[in-house]
Scaffold this motif. Sequence first.
Motif, mmCIF file in Angstrom:
data_model
loop_
_atom_site.group_PDB
_atom_site.id
_atom_site.type_symbol
_atom_site.label_atom_id
_atom_site.label_comp_id
_atom_site.label_asym_id
_atom_site.label_seq_id
_atom_site.Cartn_x
_atom_site.Cartn_y
_atom_site.Cartn_z
ATOM 1 N N ARG A 67 -4.888 0.513 6.482
ATOM 2 C CA ARG A 67 -3.448 0.438 6.208
ATOM 3 C C ARG A 67 -2.755 -0.398 7.282
ATOM 4 O O ARG A 67 -3.235 -0.503 8.411
ATOM 5 C CB ARG A 67 -2.823 1.845 6.186
ATOM 6 C CG ARG A 67 -3.334 2.724 5.092
ATOM 7 C CD ARG A 67 -2.692 4.101 5.107
ATOM 8 N NE ARG A 67 -3.203 4.949 6.172
ATOM 9 C CZ ARG A 67 -3.046 6.272 6.213
ATOM 10 N NH1 ARG A 67 -2.387 6.890 5.262
ATOM 11 N NH2 ARG A 67 -3.535 6.979 7.217
ATOM 12 N N LYS A 68 -1.604 -0.927 6.925
ATOM 13 C CA LYS A 68 -0.813 -1.697 7.881
ATOM 14 C C LYS A 68 -0.261 -0.779 8.970
ATOM 15 O O LYS A 68 0.003 0.401 8.737
ATOM 16 C CB LYS A 68 0.325 -2.407 7.174
ATOM 17 C CG LYS A 68 -0.124 -3.566 6.292
ATOM 18 C CD LYS A 68 1.068 -4.301 5.710
ATOM 19 C CE LYS A 68 0.619 -5.498 4.883
ATOM 20 N NZ LYS A 68 1.766 -6.231 4.305
ATOM 21 N N ALA A 69 -0.070 -1.354 10.143
ATOM 22 C CA ALA A 69 0.454 -0.607 11.284
ATOM 23 C C ALA A 69 1.301 -1.549 12.138
ATOM 24 O O ALA A 69 1.375 -2.754 11.884
ATOM 25 C CB ALA A 69 -0.693 -0.006 12.097
ATOM 26 N N TYR A 70 1.925 -0.970 13.151
ATOM 27 C CA TYR A 70 2.779 -1.749 14.056
ATOM 28 C C TYR A 70 2.404 -1.460 15.502
ATOM 29 O O TYR A 70 1.963 -0.359 15.845
ATOM 30 C CB TYR A 70 4.254 -1.378 13.873
ATOM 31 C CG TYR A 70 4.814 -1.629 12.501
ATOM 32 C CD1 TYR A 70 4.662 -2.859 11.867
ATOM 33 C CD2 TYR A 70 5.521 -0.625 11.839
ATOM 34 C CE1 TYR A 70 5.195 -3.090 10.604
ATOM 35 C CE2 TYR A 70 6.060 -0.841 10.582
ATOM 36 C CZ TYR A 70 5.892 -2.066 9.968
ATOM 37 O OH TYR A 70 6.419 -2.280 8.729
ATOM 38 N N ARG A 71 2.656 -2.461 16.346
ATOM 39 C CA ARG A 71 2.539 -2.292 17.793
ATOM 40 C C ARG A 71 3.811 -2.825 18.442
ATOM 41 O O ARG A 71 4.218 -3.968 18.196
ATOM 42 C CB ARG A 71 1.318 -3.040 18.334
ATOM 43 C CG ARG A 71 1.141 -2.891 19.836
ATOM 44 C CD ARG A 71 -0.222 -3.320 20.280
ATOM 45 N NE ARG A 71 -0.360 -3.266 21.725
ATOM 46 C CZ ARG A 71 -1.507 -3.406 22.363
ATOM 47 N NH1 ARG A 71 -2.629 -3.588 21.674
ATOM 48 N NH2 ARG A 71 -1.559 -3.354 23.683
ATOM 49 N N TYR A 72 4.438 -1.996 19.255
ATOM 50 C CA TYR A 72 5.707 -2.328 19.907
ATOM 51 C C TYR A 72 5.460 -2.583 21.394
ATOM 52 O O TYR A 72 4.834 -1.757 22.075
ATOM 53 C CB TYR A 72 6.690 -1.170 19.772
ATOM 54 C CG TYR A 72 7.165 -0.874 18.365
ATOM 55 C CD1 TYR A 72 8.415 -1.295 17.934
ATOM 56 C CD2 TYR A 72 6.368 -0.159 17.480
ATOM 57 C CE1 TYR A 72 8.866 -1.011 16.649
ATOM 58 C CE2 TYR A 72 6.803 0.127 16.198
ATOM 59 C CZ TYR A 72 8.056 -0.299 15.788
ATOM 60 O OH TYR A 72 8.496 -0.007 14.512
ATOM 61 N N THR A 73 5.982 -3.721 21.887
ATOM 62 C CA THR A 73 5.789 -4.114 23.279
ATOM 63 C C THR A 73 7.107 -4.628 23.848
ATOM 64 O O THR A 73 7.846 -5.365 23.178
ATOM 65 C CB THR A 73 4.730 -5.227 23.392
ATOM 66 O OG1 THR A 73 3.530 -4.812 22.737
ATOM 67 C CG2 THR A 73 4.422 -5.527 24.856
ATOM 68 N N LYS A 74 7.410 -4.270 25.080
ATOM 69 C CA LYS A 74 8.612 -4.768 25.742
ATOM 70 C C LYS A 74 8.361 -6.169 26.276
ATOM 71 O O LYS A 74 7.350 -6.437 26.924
ATOM 72 C CB LYS A 74 9.017 -3.833 26.874
ATOM 73 C CG LYS A 74 10.379 -4.169 27.490
ATOM 74 C CD LYS A 74 10.823 -3.110 28.482
ATOM 75 C CE LYS A 74 12.210 -3.407 29.034
ATOM 76 N NZ LYS A 74 12.677 -2.356 29.972
#
Length: 414
Positions: A89-96
């Motif tokens: 499944r699609k996913a997300y990664r959040y980075t500053k």
Amino acid sequence: MPSLATRPTRSMDDFVLTQVHDSETKAFTRSKNADSWKSQLSVEEYVMREHVLGLSKMASLGGHELMVFIMTKKDEPDVPLCSCELLVRKAYRYTKTDTGVERRDVMSGCIGAVFTYKEHRAKGYASVMIDHLVKIAKSPLVLGEDGFIFLYSEVGEYYTRNGFKSFHVPLAKFAIQQIYRFELPPNVELIKFHEFERDFKEYSKDLDAKIRQSVSEDGIERITTASNEHYVDWFHLRVKYIAHKLFDKNKSDWDFSSETIESLATKFKDTKPEYFGLRLFCPNSGTYKGFIVWTYDYEFNEEENKFHNYVTVIKKFVAPEYNEDETTLELFLLMTKFLGSKHEGHQMSNMEQVKLWESEVSPSVMDSIKQMYGAKGGLENGSRSAILINRKEDDIKMREGKIVWEDNTKLLWF
């Protein structure tokens, strides 16, 4: 299960894990594990249920895929030893970053249906199979090095030997108080199967904003799946099929092998159980306050010759302009009143208990649920979540708390 000390060590080089594409072989793998997971269904009904779930949009739409695998020995390719599945499944990664918080699209894989066939158990095959599966999942053609793999273990810390990090989420349970009648308030709507799109757009938007804020404040990266309404449709398709097979008199009239997800959504629209959630509006302004969604499970006690059924909360959401805890408790109160009121038909009878992953609510709400309903919290969760991030340095960061797995709730369960 034999202890780790007595279990033989196997080399991956002696085995082959092969993806299965034809429906006949997929059905074979599911017939082998049916006794463990079919519950009240026959083997044939369970195998067809898994086929039906594979039609769901969560498992087939927009880059999502349900992959089935069989492991054999290299020198005995015609003897299947064990099998497993991987839901991509699609996913997300959040980075500053210097300019704000960046959200990148990545892929996730959830492992399920891990099963060693009875005649081949206690030989360490399952562990070898998972090592092979992880290697396949990390490949550029499946998840790639930016992705992550997770699962829900029914055998405690078993998967730590394959490199997974466990995150135990405790359960809470409380009884549903039976009432004769419940009048639905005018500011409340019951939600049917396949009608959660509006709700999950609100939920996903809010989750994205909260994760971005957290990353902006503490600089710690986050990962999460790209959850949407198809996730709950999968749960509800499962319930619809089971209830149809257990309770509907016309169950022999449907040929599930030839159905599409669109035709099933139409046919299941008004079959019982009919409602899987409710949405709440402000009684004064009419603005959207939030929703709660659940799924049903049917457990039959053979000694009593009676069903003892329960509901599991999948997700709740409160719009950001309303008080989170107060609205959550309002949603729980409405849910329990609806479930505890008199219903016709076996599909809604004997709903005795609510189960809840404690990650779904705040500690203060959990305390209130204990006081209001006599809930028992801190219970062992039979689905212990565990995760492995594909890139080794990122996996180390996750173990050090420098990457956070967000939204580890019942919604992701497979």
